[in-house]
Design a protein around this motif. Structure first.
Motif, PDB file in Angstrom:
ATOM      1  N   PHE A 257      44.972  25.151  11.320  1.00 44.98           N
ATOM      2  CA  PHE A 257      43.985  25.954  12.046  1.00 44.98           C
ATOM      3  C   PHE A 257      43.158  26.787  11.081  1.00 44.98           C
ATOM      4  O   PHE A 257      41.925  26.841  11.177  1.00 44.98           O
ATOM      5  CB  PHE A 257      44.694  26.859  13.053  1.00 44.98           C
ATOM      6  N   PHE A 258      43.830  27.459  10.148  1.00 41.91           N
ATOM      7  CA  PHE A 258      43.108  28.282   9.180  1.00 41.91           C
ATOM      8  C   PHE A 258      42.140  27.435   8.346  1.00 41.91           C
ATOM      9  O   PHE A 258      41.024  27.860   8.052  1.00 41.91           O
ATOM     10  CB  PHE A 258      44.089  29.007   8.259  1.00 41.91           C
ATOM     11  N   ALA A 259      42.579  26.228   7.947  1.00 41.84           N
ATOM     12  CA  ALA A 259      41.692  25.344   7.191  1.00 41.84           C
ATOM     13  C   ALA A 259      40.500  24.917   8.048  1.00 41.84           C
ATOM     14  O   ALA A 259      39.363  24.867   7.578  1.00 41.84           O
ATOM     15  CB  ALA A 259      42.470  24.123   6.706  1.00 41.84           C
ATOM     16  N   TYR A 260      40.762  24.610   9.303  1.00 39.79           N
ATOM     17  CA  TYR A 260      39.714  24.166  10.223  1.00 39.79           C
ATOM     18  C   TYR A 260      38.627  25.235  10.356  1.00 39.79           C
ATOM     19  O   TYR A 260      37.429  24.951  10.198  1.00 39.79           O
ATOM     20  CB  TYR A 260      40.351  23.874  11.580  1.00 39.79           C
ATOM     21  N   VAL A 261      39.020  26.476  10.630  1.00 36.69           N
ATOM     22  CA  VAL A 261      38.014  27.519  10.822  1.00 36.69           C
ATOM     23  C   VAL A 261      37.306  27.870   9.516  1.00 36.69           C
ATOM     24  O   VAL A 261      36.259  28.511   9.521  1.00 36.69           O
ATOM     25  CB  VAL A 261      38.631  28.794  11.442  1.00 36.69           C
ATOM     26  N   ALA A 296      40.326  18.497  19.016  1.00 35.81           N
ATOM     27  CA  ALA A 296      39.106  19.206  18.656  1.00 35.81           C
ATOM     28  C   ALA A 296      38.533  18.678  17.345  1.00 35.81           C
ATOM     29  O   ALA A 296      37.319  18.464  17.216  1.00 35.81           O
ATOM     30  CB  ALA A 296      39.388  20.704  18.534  1.00 35.81           C
ATOM     31  N   LEU A 297      39.415  18.444  16.369  1.00 39.44           N
ATOM     32  CA  LEU A 297      38.948  17.951  15.074  1.00 39.44           C
ATOM     33  C   LEU A 297      38.397  16.542  15.206  1.00 39.44           C
ATOM     34  O   LEU A 297      37.343  16.219  14.635  1.00 39.44           O
ATOM     35  CB  LEU A 297      40.113  17.978  14.069  1.00 39.44           C
ATOM     36  N   THR A 298      39.087  15.691  15.950  1.00 39.03           N
ATOM     37  CA  THR A 298      38.628  14.317  16.142  1.00 39.03           C
ATOM     38  C   THR A 298      37.286  14.281  16.859  1.00 39.03           C
ATOM     39  O   THR A 298      36.407  13.474  16.539  1.00 39.03           O
ATOM     40  CB  THR A 298      39.669  13.511  16.947  1.00 39.03           C
ATOM     41  N   ALA A 299      37.120  15.185  17.827  1.00 35.04           N
ATOM     42  CA  ALA A 299      35.875  15.231  18.596  1.00 35.04           C
ATOM     43  C   ALA A 299      34.747  15.900  17.829  1.00 35.04           C
ATOM     44  O   ALA A 299      33.597  15.880  18.267  1.00 35.04           O
ATOM     45  CB  ALA A 299      36.106  15.960  19.915  1.00 35.04           C
TER      46      ALA A 299
END
Length: 333
Positions: A257-261, A296-299
């Protein structure tokens, strides 16, 4: 707000790819999607592995893209092989309705390497040293590191040691501290992230226990992203490396999550994959949040949308645990 970084030519675009991926790709095909003159998203696959489902998913990741550049990075390949791969990928992109703005080839992404235009008259140019570009400088300034290759990035999410005696101590601490257990850990994590201090095994055990026994505390921990999402990710990476099964799945999910944001989609994807693999070891693992983040990441959901979870975490930390995390920065949303 942070001023946008301008990329003025093909060489600079190629040199920026390691910063965008968080690692230096090799034997790869990279798709750089743009919305006007703004980066929309970036997708990488191994050379020869791009297929129609991947292309379709890449195009569908965002509804605001206008065009895409194809970058082939491959040494030890003949030019004929490179050209065939480029044309194959371009055909799939065009067939899926994408507007291909260009295709370029370079044996590697390093300073002084030559790039070749594969769709024109085979014009050539030079790739600048990625470390000396404006994008590279911004990456270092933000405290982010670029792995030498994807395997090095993957290694960051491997389990290094298993918690043994410290997990019993964590449970004893939870019983002794009662309601103060969660707030104490959230404060300690906030201090570590603020000071860029590495967590020890004892704290890792307490964090693992908290993540799997208190969903509100887990959500509050997401608020650490407003302090520094890069350091928060590294901190949770280190914690996850000493945990196992349910605790490790929870820590990897938060690290992802932290990497994503922090706009580090490849790192987030690797963290989520490691969490999913770990979850196969114990059917009791709670993967609900993991599944939502994977979707969410895939989309291709934009990181700023996911950041709303961190803002909520700040509120939960304050209202439920009496922990005051920093207010979101001006460029947070």
């Amino acid at each position: 707000m942070t001023e946008p970084i301008k990329i003025d030519n093909t060489g600079e675009m190629i040199a920026a790819i390691p910063a965008m991926l968080s690692f230096v790709p090799s034997q790869s095909v990279v798709l750089v999607f743009l919305a006007g003159n703004r980066l929309s998203h970036i997708v990488r696959t191994d050379f020869g592995e791009m297929d129609h489902p991947l292309v379709t998913a890449a195009i569908n990741r965002s509804d605001d893209t206008d065009g895409v550049y194809v970058i082939v990075v491959a040494d030890n390949r003949t030019f004929h092989e490179v050209l065939d791969e480029s044309e194959r990928v371009i055909a799939m992109l065009l067939g899926a309705g994408a507007d291909v703005w260009g295709s370029f080839y370079t044996p590697s992404i390093r300073g002084g390497e030559t790039w070749t235009d594969l769709r024109g008259l085979f014009e050539t140019g030079t790739v600048p040293d990625p470390a000396t570009t404006e994008v590279g400088a911004a990456t270092v300034l933000n405290g982010r590191t670029i792995a030498r290759d994807r395997s090095e990035l993957t290694a960051r999410y491997r389990r290094k040691d298993s918690v043994t005696v410290t997990d019993r101590r964590a449970r004893a601490a939870k019983e002794t501290m009662g309601d103060q257990f969660a707030s104490s850990i959230i404060r300690e994590l906030a201090e570590l992230v603020s000071t860029r201090t590495a967590p020890d095994a004892a704290l890792a055990a307490r964090v693992g226990l908290l993540l799997t026994t208190d969903i509100h505390a887990r959500d509050a921990i997401l608020g650490l992203a407003v302090i520094d999402p890069n350091v928060a990710s590294e901190t949770m990476e280190a914690i996850a490396s000493t945990l196992r099964t349910r605790e490790r799945v929870a820590a990897l999910t938060v690290a992802g999550f932290f990497a994503y944001v922090n706009f580090q989609g490849p790192s987030a994807g690797i963290a989520f994959t490691a969490a999913r693999e770990e979850a196969t070891q114990d059917p009791r693992c709670d993967t609900r949040m993991l599944g939502l983040l994977e979707e969410a990441l895939t989309a291709g959901l934009h990181p700023t949308m996911i950041r709303e979870l961190a803002d909520t975490g700040v509120r939960i930390a304050r209202e439920k645990f009496r922990v005051e995390l920093p207010a979101p920065r001006g460029d947070w949303s």
